[in-house]
Design an enzyme around this catalytic site. Structure first.
Site, PDB file in Angstrom:
ATOM      1  N   HIS B  66       0.856  -1.195   0.000  1.00  0.00           N
ATOM      2  CA  HIS B  66       0.000   0.000   0.000  1.00  0.00           C
ATOM      3  C   HIS B  66       0.895   1.249   0.000  1.00  0.00           C
ATOM      4  O   HIS B  66       0.703   2.175   0.796  1.00  0.00           O
ATOM      5  CB  HIS B  66      -0.974  -0.010   1.182  1.00  0.00           C
ATOM      6  CG  HIS B  66      -1.978  -1.127   1.101  1.00  0.00           C
ATOM      7  ND1 HIS B  66      -3.306  -0.938   0.809  1.00  0.00           N
ATOM      8  CD2 HIS B  66      -1.828  -2.459   1.237  1.00  0.00           C
ATOM      9  CE1 HIS B  66      -3.940  -2.109   0.795  1.00  0.00           C
ATOM     10  NE2 HIS B  66      -3.063  -3.054   1.050  1.00  0.00           N
ATOM     11  N   TYR B 334       3.764  -5.523   9.310  1.00  0.00           N
ATOM     12  CA  TYR B 334       3.710  -4.054   9.291  1.00  0.00           C
ATOM     13  C   TYR B 334       4.841  -3.476  10.144  1.00  0.00           C
ATOM     14  O   TYR B 334       5.443  -2.459   9.805  1.00  0.00           O
ATOM     15  CB  TYR B 334       2.374  -3.535   9.856  1.00  0.00           C
ATOM     16  CG  TYR B 334       1.143  -3.742   9.012  1.00  0.00           C
ATOM     17  CD1 TYR B 334       1.072  -4.728   8.028  1.00  0.00           C
ATOM     18  CD2 TYR B 334       0.003  -2.963   9.231  1.00  0.00           C
ATOM     19  CE1 TYR B 334      -0.087  -4.915   7.285  1.00  0.00           C
ATOM     20  CE2 TYR B 334      -1.151  -3.143   8.487  1.00  0.00           C
ATOM     21  CZ  TYR B 334      -1.194  -4.125   7.520  1.00  0.00           C
ATOM     22  OH  TYR B 334      -2.352  -4.307   6.804  1.00  0.00           O
TER      23      TYR B 334
END
Lengths: 203, 363
Positions: B66, B334
């Site tokens: 992303h 992440y």
């Protein structure tokens, strides 16, 4: 007979063994959680943070206990270099057990994370949000963890060397096998002042 | 200590040294075992993030997935309807500030907006008590796979063939054949078109969570946001424009704030909480918990979302993770992506140097 200057005070011994378990567990938890994508990652992380703060608090208590109850001296015949290594590694251990939780806390603060010790207990940030500081502190946390584990290995190896090979009472001053009674700081001080300590039987 | 040393006799000294060496070796092996150094096949966060880099290249300073997106700011107006199910402060009637990010999936921060049919919305709610709720949502209703291992296999199958620069169709076909759970996602993808606007999309949390009410009762839930805006500006996606989404968003926000309703769906007995490839039946009850209002947008290089890791396990008291295995994997990966990009930001030795373009954008 046993005398007080050959052993660590009872609170010091209790703190030593309790923190030994907690710190070693903490290092395994840290290594395990950053190398896992499974549910282990989440629950190890959930233990890591409150346990880190617990170690920080215990380290402060321990330094106070040490200040109140000076540790027994090392054997007089220990070579100077070994004495130096012993003192340096102990102060390194104290420094790391204080620094690691503080760095972890500062690192989460710098990363902008809420520092949660449980579902609802949140600690305040102790460092301004900064990605650069986060990266530096996060790497420092990992490298110092490796240093802490190496120092622990050296400490454990040295303790076994004293206990199995030199048999000089250094290991038994912490394992409590020769401490029949709880030692009060006053008696330690008294014994220290009179200098009437006698060797006990080899453990 | 005045006690004289009583050294061990020579005969058993060697045995003692061996014992000491064995204890130390065991301690090293134990930490190596936990760290996975002795288990090279274990899936680690680092392996997942490495695979993202292998597939699309490394773009220093950017998120590893992303990567292309914009920051937004606004607030959530809770109406109190979800309060009976979650004790989180964010669901009490009132306003909670939000820092969010619209993005495209994929690791290339320069990818054309039309290159994927999926858009994403990540949100960070900061409660008055300092606790936070972070969530990353996508404009699809199911995730392709249910486990981190399957996700890793999918990334590997998607790795471009050096000869063609494109994924090997045979490898993709083999992956899909081995993973029938991807069927629902593939059916969705067949008809999905890249939207001309972030504003007209519905964003779905995909993973299940537990709401915990004031009595400690847990309720399995999923959430999504549905837009009030429905009309995509057809001019926005004109041919040749690869960055129309950010421009469309800025244009709309100049006119008025954008609104979404946060809908919380309650599971019933038997609804899976550990499988993001499966939707829950349509008749499950949904609560409209309030309105997400987005007021402004800023580029991600200078906006407040830049340094936020939208880790889905940053949760306030009153929301808990479910047994969905994707959740800890997302959290772990992440964190690794965040460490890599902040390390590049800090120019630490051994990190990929940020090129002039990336540096310019990251500052």
């Amino acid at each position: 007979m046993n005398t007080n200057t050959t052993t660590f005070a009872l609170p010091a011994r209790v703190l030593h063994w309790l923190m030994a378990v907690l710190i070693v567990a903490m290092l395994f938890i840290g290594v395990g959680m950053v190398s896992s994508v499974s549910e282990r990652h989440a629950w190890l992380l959930a233990i890591h943070k409150p346990l880190g703060i617990a170690i920080l608090v215990l380290a402060v208590v321990r330094l106070a206990v040490r200040w109140r109850n000076p540790p027994p001296p090392l054997p007089a015949d220990l070579p100077a270099l070994q004495k130096l290594a012993a003192h340096a590694s102990h102060w390194l251990l104290y420094a790391l057990m204080l620094a690691m939780p503080l760095i972890g806390w500062a690192m989460l603060s710098a990363g902008g994370y809420p520092v949660m010790l449980g579902d609802s207990l949140r600690l305040p940030a102790i460092f301004p949000a900064s990605p650069v500081a986060f990266a530096v502190l996060r790497h420092l946390h990992g490298w110092l963890a490796a240093l802490l584990y190496l120092t622990f290995l050296a400490h454990m190896g040295a303790a076994l060397y004293h206990g199995l090979i030199r048999r000089d009472g250094v290991l038994s001053s912490m394992d409590g096998r020769r401490a029949a009674t709880a030692i009060l700081p006053e008696t330690v001080d008294a014994a220290r002042e009179t200098g009437d300590a006698e060797p006990g039987d080899p453990a | 200590m005045q006690k004289p040393a009583v050294p061990q006799p020579h005969s058993s000294r060697a045995a003692s040294w061996v014992l000491i060496a064995a204890v130390l070796a065991l301690a090293v092996a134990a930490i190596g075992c936990v760290g996975g150094w002795l288990a090279p096949h274990r899936l680690t966060p680092q392996k997942l993030v490495d695979q993202f880099q292998r597939n699309a290249g490394t773009f220093p300073g950017y998120r590893r997935n992303h990567a292309k997106g914009v920051c937004v700011e606004g607030y959530f107006d809770s109406n109190g309807n979800a309060q009976a199910y979650s004790a989180a402060q964010v669901f009490a009637p009132g306003r909670t500030p939000v820092v969010g990010r619209f993005a495209l999936p994929g690791s290339n921060p320069y990818a054309p907006d039309s290159s994927v049919p999926i858009r994403s919305l990540a949100l960070r709610f900061t409660q008055a008590n300092g606790q936070q709720w972070r969530t990353g949502m996508n404009s699809m209703t199911v995730f392709p796979v249910a486990t981190p291992q399957a996700f890793f296999a999918q990334l590997q199958a998607q790795q471009p063939d050096p000869a063609t620069g494109k994924p090997d169709p045979a490898k993709l076909a083999a992956f899909f054949a081995a993973h029938p759970e991807t069927a629902a996602f593939r059916a969705w993808a067949k008809t999905a078109k890249p939207s001309a606007s972030y504003a007209t999309e519905r964003y779905d949390g995909l993973n299940a969570f537990f709401f915990v009410d004031a009595h400690g009762q847990r309720h399995a839930v999923r959430w999504h946001v549905v837009p009030e805006a429905t009309k995509a500006d057809s001019d926005a996606a004109r041919a040749g424009d690869t960055d129309y989404l950010a421009a469309d968003l800025a244009r709309r926000l100049q006119q008025a704030p954008l609104r979404w309703h946060l809908l919380v769906t309650l599971a019933e007995a038997g609804d899976p909480t550990n499988d993001a490839t499966k939707t829950w039946p349509d008749d499950r009850r949904s609560i409209d918990a309030g309105t997400l209002v987005i007021e402004s947008t800023t580029p991600q290089d200078s906006g407040p979302c830049r340094d936020v890791n939208y880790d889905p396990l940053v949760l306030p008291d009153g929301i808990e993770a479910s047994d969905d295995p994707l959740l800890p994997a997302r959290s772990a990966a992440y964190a690794d992506s965040y460490l890599r990009r902040t390390s590049e930001e800090a120019h630490l030795p051994g990190t990929a140097a940020m090129d002039a373009k990336a540096r310019g954008e990251a500052r």
